[in-house]
Design a protein around this motif. Structure first.
Motif, PDB file in Angstrom:
ATOM      1  N   TRP A   1      33.369  19.462  57.363  1.00 24.70           N
ATOM      2  CA  TRP A   1      34.669  18.816  57.181  1.00 24.70           C
ATOM      3  C   TRP A   1      35.531  19.225  58.355  1.00 24.70           C
ATOM      4  O   TRP A   1      35.748  20.414  58.593  1.00 24.70           O
ATOM      5  CB  TRP A   1      35.322  19.245  55.862  1.00 24.70           C
ATOM      6  CG  TRP A   1      34.866  18.379  54.735  1.00 24.70           C
ATOM      7  CD1 TRP A   1      33.885  18.664  53.840  1.00 24.70           C
ATOM      8  CD2 TRP A   1      35.390  17.090  54.389  1.00 24.70           C
ATOM      9  NE1 TRP A   1      33.741  17.611  52.955  1.00 24.70           N
ATOM     10  CE2 TRP A   1      34.653  16.649  53.257  1.00 24.70           C
ATOM     11  CE3 TRP A   1      36.386  16.257  54.912  1.00 24.70           C
ATOM     12  CZ2 TRP A   1      34.899  15.411  52.648  1.00 24.70           C
ATOM     13  CZ3 TRP A   1      36.620  15.038  54.314  1.00 24.70           C
ATOM     14  CH2 TRP A   1      35.878  14.627  53.188  1.00 24.70           C
TER      15      TRP A   1
ATOM     16  N   ARG B   1      39.009  18.450  60.967  1.00 31.65           N
ATOM     17  CA  ARG B   1      40.260  17.770  61.303  1.00 31.65           C
ATOM     18  C   ARG B   1      40.397  17.863  62.814  1.00 31.65           C
ATOM     19  O   ARG B   1      40.577  18.945  63.363  1.00 31.65           O
ATOM     20  CB  ARG B   1      41.451  18.475  60.629  1.00 31.65           C
ATOM     21  CG  ARG B   1      42.738  17.661  60.663  1.00 31.65           C
ATOM     22  CD  ARG B   1      43.912  18.492  60.183  1.00 31.65           C
ATOM     23  NE  ARG B   1      44.246  19.472  61.197  1.00 31.65           N
ATOM     24  CZ  ARG B   1      44.821  20.652  60.935  1.00 31.65           C
ATOM     25  NH1 ARG B   1      45.102  21.001  59.711  1.00 31.65           N
ATOM     26  NH2 ARG B   1      45.099  21.479  61.921  1.00 31.65           N
TER      27      ARG B   1
ATOM     28  N   PRO C   1      40.264  14.915  50.704  1.00 33.15           N
ATOM     29  CA  PRO C   1      41.500  15.616  50.391  1.00 33.15           C
ATOM     30  C   PRO C   1      42.398  14.810  49.445  1.00 33.15           C
ATOM     31  O   PRO C   1      42.259  13.624  49.325  1.00 33.15           O
ATOM     32  CB  PRO C   1      42.187  15.778  51.721  1.00 33.15           C
ATOM     33  CG  PRO C   1      41.542  14.844  52.646  1.00 33.15           C
ATOM     34  CD  PRO C   1      40.180  14.530  52.102  1.00 33.15           C
TER      35      PRO C   1
ATOM     36  N   TRP D   1      41.575  14.563  57.932  1.00 28.25           N
ATOM     37  CA  TRP D   1      40.308  15.208  57.610  1.00 28.25           C
ATOM     38  C   TRP D   1      39.195  14.168  57.568  1.00 28.25           C
ATOM     39  O   TRP D   1      39.392  13.071  57.057  1.00 28.25           O
ATOM     40  CB  TRP D   1      40.392  15.913  56.259  1.00 28.25           C
ATOM     41  CG  TRP D   1      41.166  17.185  56.332  1.00 28.25           C
ATOM     42  CD1 TRP D   1      42.444  17.386  55.914  1.00 28.25           C
ATOM     43  CD2 TRP D   1      40.714  18.425  56.876  1.00 28.25           C
ATOM     44  NE1 TRP D   1      42.826  18.688  56.170  1.00 28.25           N
ATOM     45  CE2 TRP D   1      41.778  19.350  56.756  1.00 28.25           C
ATOM     46  CE3 TRP D   1      39.520  18.854  57.463  1.00 28.25           C
ATOM     47  CZ2 TRP D   1      41.682  20.667  57.193  1.00 28.25           C
ATOM     48  CZ3 TRP D   1      39.433  20.163  57.897  1.00 28.25           C
ATOM     49  CH2 TRP D   1      40.502  21.058  57.758  1.00 28.25           C
TER      50      TRP D   1
ATOM     51  N   ARG E   1      42.073  21.344  53.197  1.00 24.97           N
ATOM     52  CA  ARG E   1      42.237  20.005  52.621  1.00 24.97           C
ATOM     53  C   ARG E   1      43.161  19.969  51.414  1.00 24.97           C
ATOM     54  O   ARG E   1      43.737  18.945  51.108  1.00 24.97           O
ATOM     55  CB  ARG E   1      40.858  19.459  52.209  1.00 24.97           C
ATOM     56  CG  ARG E   1      40.069  18.902  53.352  1.00 24.97           C
ATOM     57  CD  ARG E   1      38.634  18.681  52.944  1.00 24.97           C
ATOM     58  NE  ARG E   1      37.911  19.935  52.790  1.00 24.97           N
ATOM     59  CZ  ARG E   1      36.726  20.034  52.210  1.00 24.97           C
ATOM     60  NH1 ARG E   1      36.151  18.969  51.695  1.00 24.97           N
ATOM     61  NH2 ARG E   1      36.121  21.194  52.132  1.00 24.97           N
TER      62      ARG E   1
END
Lengths: 547, 183
Positions: A385, A387, A547, A459, A353
Motif C-alpha cells: 500500500w 501513497r 482507506p 493511497w 490509511r
C-alpha cells in the motif's frame, strides 16, 4: 462581483497555464472572472504577460556564460538546507502575500536558497486532518496531495463530490464537510460554503469563527453547529450546542438572529429568515467519520491476521504499533525466517490509511527500510500500500536490491513522461563469469491516469506476481490487472539485501540521472509471498485495505 | 519588417517611422501578446500591424505618443483576429476582451524601456530560479518538458516559474521607482 478574490500567486500560476495553452475549463472560468471582476488581479495578469514578452527578448540573447549555470542544479533543490529555505520564505512572504495595491514592500533580500514546496506553502490557514472516501471535484484549487497529506493549506476552494473531509482551521475551529459540497477556505477564522452540508465545532479560542454563504452569514459564538446550503443558495442553520448569530440582508436591511441550543433557522435566497427546530441527527457526520474509518481499520486488522498465518507469506510488514523511536519493523508473518525484520533508516512514522494506523513516510534520499531475505524462490508476489506524494526522479524505488548479489529483483516505478508513471519488475541472475542477465517485465499502464488511476497523494495498492508455471508476470493496481508479460524462461528468484523506498547507493550513479531513486511518499503495508497470489486474492487485499 | 515597395524608406517620414517602431516594438508586441496569448500568432499579427501602421502613418501626428497610436491600431487587428479564431487559449466574451484590451493599453502606456532593469533583476535572482527562467525563455521549452528533463513535477515547475516572475516583477517595479529611465 466574484466571491473569491485570487491572490497574486494564483494569478501567477494561471498566467503560466495561459501561456502554455494548458488551461482547464475551470481555470478559464477563473481567469474570465479575474478579467471581469477583479481589477487589481487583472492588472497583475497583464503585467505578467508583458513581463514574459520582455523576458523572452532578454533571455533569448543569453549565452551560458551570462549566468554561469552548472548542469543539473535542479536536482539539488529539494535537499537545500532548511535554514536557507526558511530565510527565503520570510523574505518572500513580505511581498508575495502583500494585499493588492498596498504600499511598496520593504526591500526584498533575495536569499540564494530555494524552498521546497512544503516550505513555500507553510503560510497556511488550515490543515485537512481526516478524509473518508473522498472524490474531489474539478473546482478544487487546493493541491490535492497537500490536502491529503495534511500539509498546511492556504486559501482556496475545495469541491467534494463524495465523502467526508475534516478541516482544522488555525483558529482552532474544526469543520467537517460532507460531499457533494463546495467550500472556500478564506482565512484561519472564515470559510465560505457555496453548497453542501457542514458541521462545525468552535472551541472558546476560536469564537467569532465565520461561515459565509450566498444568502446569510453565521458567526459562531463558541458552539457546535450544522449548516446546510443548497445549490440555489437557500440554507439552514442548526445549533446543536451553544450560541450563534445569523445575519442576512433583506432588501438592503440587515436581519440578525441570535440562536441558542436546539434552535435553528431557515434562510431563503432573498435572505428572509424563519425559525425552525434544530435537527441534530442530520449533522452527526463527526461520529460517522470516526465510525466508518474505525470499522474499516478493524476489518483490515482481521484480514491481516489471516495473511500472517498464510504459509506462503514470508514477509509481512504492517508498520503499525511501533513507537516513534523504533528503528525496526517487525516481520509479522508466522512463517518468517529469522532476522527478516526491517531496519528503518530516517523514515518518520505518520498516520496511514486510517486514524490510528501508522505508516512510514519516505521523504529524502537517506530514508529507507533495509531488509535481508535469504533463499531462492520459484514464484514471488510483491504487494504494498503506497501513497506517492511526488515524482522527483525518472525512477522510483519500491523495492530495490543490492546489485552485487548473484540473484536479485527490482520493483520500481518508472516516470516515463511527466504525469505518466509505470510499474516495473525485473529479475537478474549472474551467470558464470559474473555477467548479469536481466529480464524486464514492464506494465505500460499509467498509474496516475486521470480517468482510471490515482492522483498523487492518494493511497493505492500495487502488486506484481512472478508466476513460473503460467510463465507470466502480472501487475495489479487497486485490485485490477494492469499488465501481463510473458516469461520466456522462468528462473529461480532471489532477494537478498534490498531497500524498501530507496536503493543501496552506488558511487557510480553520482551526478547521473539515476542518482536519485528514493520514494517521496508513504508505505503502510508491505508483503512478500513465495507463492502466486491469485487475482481474486489481490482484489481482496485491495478491497479490505481501501482507506 | 517589409515595407511596401512603392514607399521610400529613405524619406524622412520613413526614417521616423522605423525609429519609432524600433523604440516601441516591445510595447506593441507586448500589447498584442497580452490579447492573443500565443507567440506564433502574435508574431504574425505584429507583421500585419506594422504594415497597417505604415499605411496609416500619415495620420500619426509627430510629437504624440506613437505607442498609444500604434496600440489603438493593434487593438482593432487583435479583436478582429480573435473573432476569426475557432479555438483560443482563453475564450472571452466581447465585453471582457475589451476590458482586457483597456487594461493592456493602460499597462503598455506606462511601460518604458526597462530591459536594463530586467537584466539587473535577473542577475539578482537565485541561481536555481534563473536556471528555470533560462530553460523557459531561452529555447522556449514547455513546462512539461522542463519537468521531464529535470526530473521534477510539472507542478513544481509552475511553482518555481510563478516565484521567479513574482520576484522579477517586484524587482523591476522597485528599480523603476527608484531609478526611472527616460523611455
Amino acid at each position: 462581483m466574484s466571491k473569491h478574490v485570487a491572490d497574486s500567486r494564483r494569478v501567477g500560476y494561471l498566467a503560466e497555464r495561459l501561456k502554455e495553452d494548458a488551461l482547464t475549463e475551470s481555470e478559464q472560468a477563473e481567469l474570465q472572472d479575474i478579467i471581469r471582476n477583479q481589477p487589481e488581479a487583472r492588472k497583475y495578469l497583464v503585467e505578467l504577460l508583458y513581463l514574459s514578452v520582455e523576458l523572452r527578448d532578454v533571455v533569448s540573447h543569453w549565452t551560458d556564460q551570462d549566468f554561469n549555470i552548472k548542469s543539473n542544479v535542479i536536482y539539488g533543490w529539494f535537499t537545500k538546507s532548511a535554514i536557507a529555505g526558511l530565510a527565503a520564505v520570510i523574505a518572500l512572504t513580505f511581498f508575495l502575500w502583500r494585499p493588492w495595491g498596498g504600499e511598496p514592500s520593504s526591500p526584498v533580500s533575495v536569499a540564494d536558497g530555494i524552498m521546497t514546496e512544503e516550505q513555500l506553502d507553510a503560510e497556511g490557514v488550515a490543515v485537512v486532518s481526516r478524509l473518508s472516501g473522498v472524490h474531489w471535484g474539478e473546482g478544487t484549487t487546493l493541491s490535492i496531495p497537500r490536502v491529503e497529506n495534511g500539509s498546511p493549506l492556504g486559501a482556496g476552494v475545495m469541491e467534494i463530490l463524495k465523502g467526508l473531509v475534516q478541516i482544522d482551521f488555525y483558529s482552532g475551529a474544526t469543520v467537517i464537510i460532507e460531499g457533494p459540497a463546495k467550500m472556500v477556505i478564506e482565512s484561519a477564522d472564515q470559510g465560505r460554503l457555496i453548497y453542501g452540508n457542514l458541521w462545525a465545532h468552535v472551541p472558546p479560542p476560536a469564537r467569532g469563527f465565520k461561515i459565509l454563504t450566498e444568502a446569510f452569514d453565521v458567526v459562531d459564538l463558541g458552539t457546535e453547529i450544522g449548516v446546510s446550503v443548497n445549490r440555489d443558495g437557500e440554507g439552514e442553520v442548526h445549533v446543536l450546542d451553544g450560541e450563534v448569530e445569523v445575519f442576512s440582508n433583506v432588501d438592503g436591511e440587515q436581519q440578525d438572529k441570535l440562536l441558542q441550543t436546539g434552535e435553528g433557522v431557515e434562510v431563503n435566497k432573498d435572505g428572509v429568515q424563519k425559525s425552525i427546530t434544530a435537527r441534530a441527527d442530520d449533522f452527526a457526520v463527526a461520529a460517522r467519520l470516526s465510525g466508518e474509518a474505525q470499522g474499516r481499520f478493524q476489518q483490515w486488522k482481521d484480514s491481516q491476521q489471516l495473511w500472517r498465518e498464510d504459509p506462503g507469506v514470508i514477509v509481512s510488514y504492517d508498520f503499525d504499533g511501533g513507537s516513534a523511536w523504533d528503528s525496526t519493523v517487525k516481520n509479522m508473518s508466522t512463517s518468517a525466517l529469522p532476522d527478516t525484520e526491517g531496519a528503518v533508516v530516517g523514515c518518520k512514522r505518520v498516520e496511514g490509511r486510517w486514524p490510528g494506523k501508522q505508516a512510514l513516510e519516505f521523504r529524502n534520499s537517506s530514508n529507507r527500510v533495509r531488509l535481508n531475505v535469504p533463499g531462492e524462490y520459484k514464484d514471488i508476489t510483491l504487494s504494498c500500500w503506497l501513497r506517492l506524494d511526488a515524482v522527483d526522479s525518472p525512477e522510483i524505488s519500491l523495492f530495490h536490491p543490492e546489485t552485487k548479489q548473484d540473484r536479485y529483483l527490482h520493483w520500481t516505478l518508472v516516470n516515463v513522461k511527466p504525469g505518466i508513471v509505470h510499474l516495473h519488475f525485473s529479475e537478474t541472475t549472474k551467470a558464470k563469469g559474473g555477467k548479469a542477465e536481466r529480464n524486464h517485465y514492464h506494465s505500460t499502464w499509467n498509474l496516475l491516469s486521470k480517468k482510471h488511476g490515482v492522483a498523487l497523494g492518494e493511497w493505492m495498492h500495487l502488486a506484481s506476481v512472478y508466476d513460473s508455471e503460467k510463465k507470466q508476470v502480472r501487475h495489479y493496481q487497486n485490485g485490477k490487472n494492469i499488465g501481463v508479460s510473458e516469461i520466456k524462461d522462468p528462473r529461480p528468484l532471489g532477494i537478498g539485501n534490498a531497500d524498501i523506498g530507496n536503493w543501496p547507493y552506488h558511487a557510480w550513479a553520482k551526478g547521473t540521472k539515476w542518482e536519485v531513486r528514493n520514494l517521496n511518499g508513504a508505505i503502510d503495508e508491505f508483503m512478500i509471498a513465495k507463492r502466486v497470489l491469485e487475482p481474486d486474492e489481490i482484489e481482496a487485499i485491495w478491497k479490505v485495505g481501501r482507506p | 519588417m517589409q515595407l511596401p515597395e512603392e514607399e521610400s524608406i529613405s524619406s524622412r517620414r520613413g526614417e521616423l517611422y522605423s525609429e519609432l517602431l524600433v523604440t516601441n516594438r516591445h510595447r506593441i508586441y507586448g500589447f498584442i501578446y497580452s490579447l492573443l496569448h500565443n507567440h506564433q500568432a502574435s508574431e504574425d499579427l505584429m507583421q500585419e500591424v506594422c504594415v497597417v501602421l505604415w499605411r496609416k502613418f500619415d495620420q500619426f501626428q509627430e510629437g504624440t505618443d506613437f505607442a498609444v497610436w500604434a496600440m489603438s491600431v493593434a487593438r482593432f487587428c487583435a479583436l478582429n483576429w480573435r473573432r476569426k479564431q475557432a479555438r483560443l487559449p482563453l475564450p472571452l466574451e466581447n465585453e471582457d476582451i475589451i476590458r482586457l484590451a483597456d487594461e493592456s493599453m493602460a499597462v503598455g502606456c506606462q511601460l518604458s524601456e526597462r530591459h536594463e532593469h530586467l537584466q539587473h533583476c535577473l542577475e539578482k535572482l537565485p541561481v536555481k530560479l534563473r536556471k528555470i527562467v533560462k530553460l523557459r525563455y531561452h529555447k522556449e521549452v514547455r513546462v512539461a518538458d522542463i519537468a521531464g528533463d529535470q526530473g521534477i513535477s510539472v507542478r513544481s515547475v509552475y511553482l518555481f516559474l510563478e516565484r521567479a516572475h513574482a520576484l522579477l516583477h517586484e524587482c523591476v517595479q522597485r528599480q523603476m521607482n527608484s531609478n526611472p529611465s527616460n523611455g
